[in-house]
Structure formats: C-alpha cells, structure tokens
Design an enzyme around this catalytic site. Structure first.
Site, PDB file in Angstrom:
ATOM      1  N   LEU A  13     102.650  71.644  28.004  1.00 19.66           N
ATOM      2  CA  LEU A  13     103.230  70.416  27.469  1.00 19.66           C
ATOM      3  C   LEU A  13     103.021  69.256  28.427  1.00 19.66           C
ATOM      4  CD1 LEU A  13     106.600  71.712  26.001  1.00 19.66           C
ATOM      5  CD2 LEU A  13     104.490  71.214  24.779  1.00 19.66           C
ATOM      6  N   CYS A  14     101.890  69.279  29.126  1.00 18.18           N
ATOM      7  CA  CYS A  14     101.615  68.138  29.981  1.00 18.18           C
ATOM      8  C   CYS A  14     100.196  67.632  29.738  1.00 18.18           C
ATOM      9  CB  CYS A  14     101.873  68.457  31.450  1.00 18.18           C
ATOM     10  SG  CYS A  14     101.213  70.019  31.990  1.00 18.18           S
ATOM     11  N   GLY A  15      99.812  67.610  28.501  1.00 21.16           N
ATOM     12  CA  GLY A  15      98.558  66.987  28.112  1.00 21.16           C
ATOM     13  C   GLY A  15      97.354  67.699  28.678  1.00 21.16           C
TER      14      GLY A  15
END
Lengths: 142, 302
Positions: free
Chosen positions: B93-95
């Site tokens: 969830l951090c690109g």
C-alpha cells in the site's frame, strides 16, 4: 588561545542525544582504565569500556552509564559516542538488580567457556549499572 | 442500467473505502513525521562516526605503517561474487516504491555484472533481504538469498542494524561475497523517494575535510589503546551506522509513499462517488418519468 575553564561535552548514541552542555571535569571509563579529562586536555581518541561516565559542573554531577563506544577530545570539546548509554537516574535499580542476580545464577549453570565469558560480560555490565546508580545517589545526598 | 438500489449500495461502499484510505493517509503522514524525527535524531551520532572514520583513514593513509592492509574490512579483492543488502518496506500500500527499489537493486547487480563480464569474469549475486517486499522479489526471481530480516517495525533499534551488518560482514570475511552494496530508498521529500545504491564493503572511508583550525593547530592525537585497535573497532560500527541510517530513511520513504498513494486512492474514490451520484440521479429521474408516463397513459385509457 585563552585558557578556558570548561569543556563542551556531547554524549550521543545512535538513537538519541543524552547530554549536550558544559563541564569542568569529565571522568570516563576508557577501555584501558578510567580517564579524567580537564579543560585544555590534549587531543585524544579513546575506546570506551563499560562504566559510569561522570560529568561535573559547579559541584553538580551528571552520571551516565555507558558501555562501549568512542571518546574524542579536541579543542575543549568532548564527544562521547556510546554504543549504549543511560542516565543514572533513569536506570531502574530493581531491574538492574534482577539482571545481576540472573547473570550470577546463569554463571553457575554455564557450561562452555564462551557461555561463561558472555555471562561474565553481562554481569560486569549489570554491576557497573548498579554502581552508576549508587554513585548518583550518594552524590545527590551530599 | 443498474437498478437504483444497486447504485445506492455501490455509492455507500465506495464512500466507506474513501473513509478508510483517508484514515490510512493520516496515519501514514503522522508516522512519516515521526520517522523523519528519528532520522534527525540519529544524525549527530552518524556524522561523528563518519568524521572519525574519515580522520582515522586519513591518519592511516599518511602513516607509514601498513595498518590499512591489516584490516580485512578495507581490503579490495577481485570480485567473484556480489552481495546486495536490499532494504525494502515490510508492507505494501505504498505505491510503486517497493518495485522501484527492487528494480534499482536488479539494475545495480546488472551493471556490476556487465562491468565484470567485460573483464571476462562471471560473478554471482547474493542478496540479504531486509523487509518482506525485497525478500519476495528475491525469491520470485529465484536468486540467492543469504539472509532475510522482516518485521523490523517502525522504530528499529541500532541492534537490528548491527545484526544485519553482522551477516553482511560475515559473508564478506568468509569470502562468500567480495563486494557488498546497500540499496534503499533515500528520502528526498514527501513526493520524491529515490532508490539509492552505496558501497558498503569493502569500506570506503569518507573523505576527510580538514578544518582551517585543525590545520592551524596541527593537532597530534593521542590514541588509546592505539590507532590500529581504534580503527578495528570503528570500522564495523561505521557499517552498522550506514545500515541503520538507510533503514530509518527507508521507513520515512515508505510512509511518504504510502501517504501519497492513499491520498490518490481517496481522491479517486471521491471522483467515483461523484460519477455514481450522477448516474444515480439520472436513473432516479428516468424512473420517475416512467412512473408519470404510466399514470398519464393509465388516466388517458379511462
């Protein structure tokens, strides 16, 4: 260069800074023995052992327990880069005491030589921490 | 055309998602700030260690003793195996951050291999993975993994870095690898995190910058116990510090990337809600129109 009567002292560990200020005398546990540092000390780079580091200023003492690291003196600046460091007043005496007892106990149970050496080192540290607390306590009373 | 009820449900679910991503964005931003503080706090120590290493290295270079040669951590060897310490986030969830780091690590290895192949050698590559994303990458691409460190949390202690350094130093001293690179995401600012490579082993001491005052007084240091012992104790510490700082920066980068990607997710969700609202209103109007028509045509039939 005018002589100064104080030293600037910094005590830092990788995680944070413990002390940053002036001092008249710094008493540090060198790896080869206790080091007393006064203003105008010659440039020095030393390994630290374990033990209480005393920073004295105006009759007041700050005692920090350090274990391992480096000490640098240059131009009336003392920089202590400790592997671990705790302020004496923050050491939980009860916990230090249990740590010592535990070390003593396991020392009796230890089999191999390397085990013994490790535990002895832990015991040494526990004893030094207690010493630091003790020292801090007696100084405060005075 | 989906029914009114279906659209309503859809809107509700997208709104809920937006709430979650918004919350995650705020959590990430506060964690980012805290991890930045931690990077700041570690700086005085790291800077001092760096300076000491530089000074001792300079002293060793100028001295006539063969001190540098005795220190295994400084010794250059012909490279047969490359080691990479790959620091990556533990969580997603951090690109694109994890894949950027992994790609950068792969490029680093590739470049090095190309260089050596030009000299007629065929080196192997081994990884020490810190963080799940990097480990998964190494396993997925079926490369050699020496060790993995996962779940290092938000505030790793110096001890964690020491453990990682220990594995790297050990592999180096045993001759399993002849050069070790450190790959991590350097925190530039909130929107930019650059994957970075630095050489960890053999240690390349930083340049010593002589201050004017130092030059003037030409200080001779007293070394206790002696230069050699000090240098020996300092070098591993220098490696630890490099890893520790990379770890902290990587965490700051991770949260920055997470904050941005959660912000994008929230924006997208809100846009979607707007679109859905439009569809909903259209569908509602259409339904009303049909109903009126039904009533009117029913009345006309009477």
């Amino acid at each position: 260069m005018a002589t100064r009567n104080t030293l600037h002292v910094e005590v830092v560990t990788a995680e944070h800074e413990l002390y940053n200020g002036e001092a008249e005398i710094v008493d540090a546990p060198g790896s080869e023995g206790q080091l007393g540092i006064l203003p105008e000390h010659a440039p020095l780079l030393a390994l630290l052992g374990a033990g209480p580091l005393e920073i004295k200023l105006h009759g007041e003492d700050e005692i920090i327990f350090v274990s391992g690291g480096f000490l640098e003196v240059s131009n009336n600046r003392v920089t202590v880069l400790a592997d671990t460091a705790e302020k004496a007043e923050e050491i939980d005496q009860a916990r230090a005491e249990t740590a010592r007892r535990r070390a003593e106990q396991s020392l009796q149970d230890a089999r191999t030589r390397s085990e013994r050496a490790e535990i002895e080192a832990a015991l040494q540290r526990a004893i030094f921490r207690l010493k630091a607390v003790e020292l801090a306590r007696t100084r405060r009373r005075r | 055309m989906p029914s009114l009820r279906e659209i309503r449900q859809r809107i509700r679910s997208v709104k809920n998602t937006a709430k979650i991503t918004k919350a995650m964005q705020m959590v990430a931003s506060s964690k980012m700030r805290r991890s930045q503080e931690r990077v700041e706090q570690s700086r005085p120590y790291a800077d001092q260690i760096r300076e000491l290493t530089a000074r001792l290295a300079a002293a060793a270079a100028s001295g006539n003793d063969d001190m540098a040669e005795d220190l295994a951590l400084l010794k250059q060897r012909p490279v047969r195996n490359i080691g990479i310490v790959l620091i990556s986030p533990d969580r997603g969830l951090c690109g694109a951050l994890p894949s950027n780091i992994n790609r950068h690590a792969a490029h680093t290895a590739q470049d090095e291999i190309h260089n050596l192949e030009a000299q007629g050698r065929h080196p192997g590559v081994s990884y020490i993975a810190v963080g799940k994303k990097g480990r998964d990458f190494v396993l997925r691409t079926e490369q050699n993994l020496i060790a993995e460190f996962t779940d290092y949390g938000d505030h790793p202690a110096m001890d964690d870095a020491t453990a990682m350094a220990h594995v790297a130093v050990d592999a180096f001293l045993k001759g399993e690898v002849d050069v070790v690179y450190l790959v991590y995401a350097k925190y530039v600012n909130t929107v930019t995190q650059t994957p970075t490579t630095v050489q960890l082993l053999p240690v390349q001491p930083p340049e010593h910058e002589e201050t004017a005052q130092e030059h003037e007084t030409n200080e001779e240091y007293i070394y206790e116990p002696n230069e050699q012992e000090l240098f020996k104790a300092l070098l591993p510490r220098y490696v630890d510090v490099q890893i520790y700082q990379a770890l902290l920066e990587n965490i700051a980068s991770q949260y920055a990337a997470q904050m941005i990607s959660m912000k994008n997710a929230t924006d997208n969700a809100n846009e979607l809600v707007q679109d859905l609202n439009l569809t909903y209103n259209k569908a509602r109007q259409a339904a009303i129109t049909t109903q009126i028509l039904e009533v009117v045509s029913g009345a006309a039939a009477l």
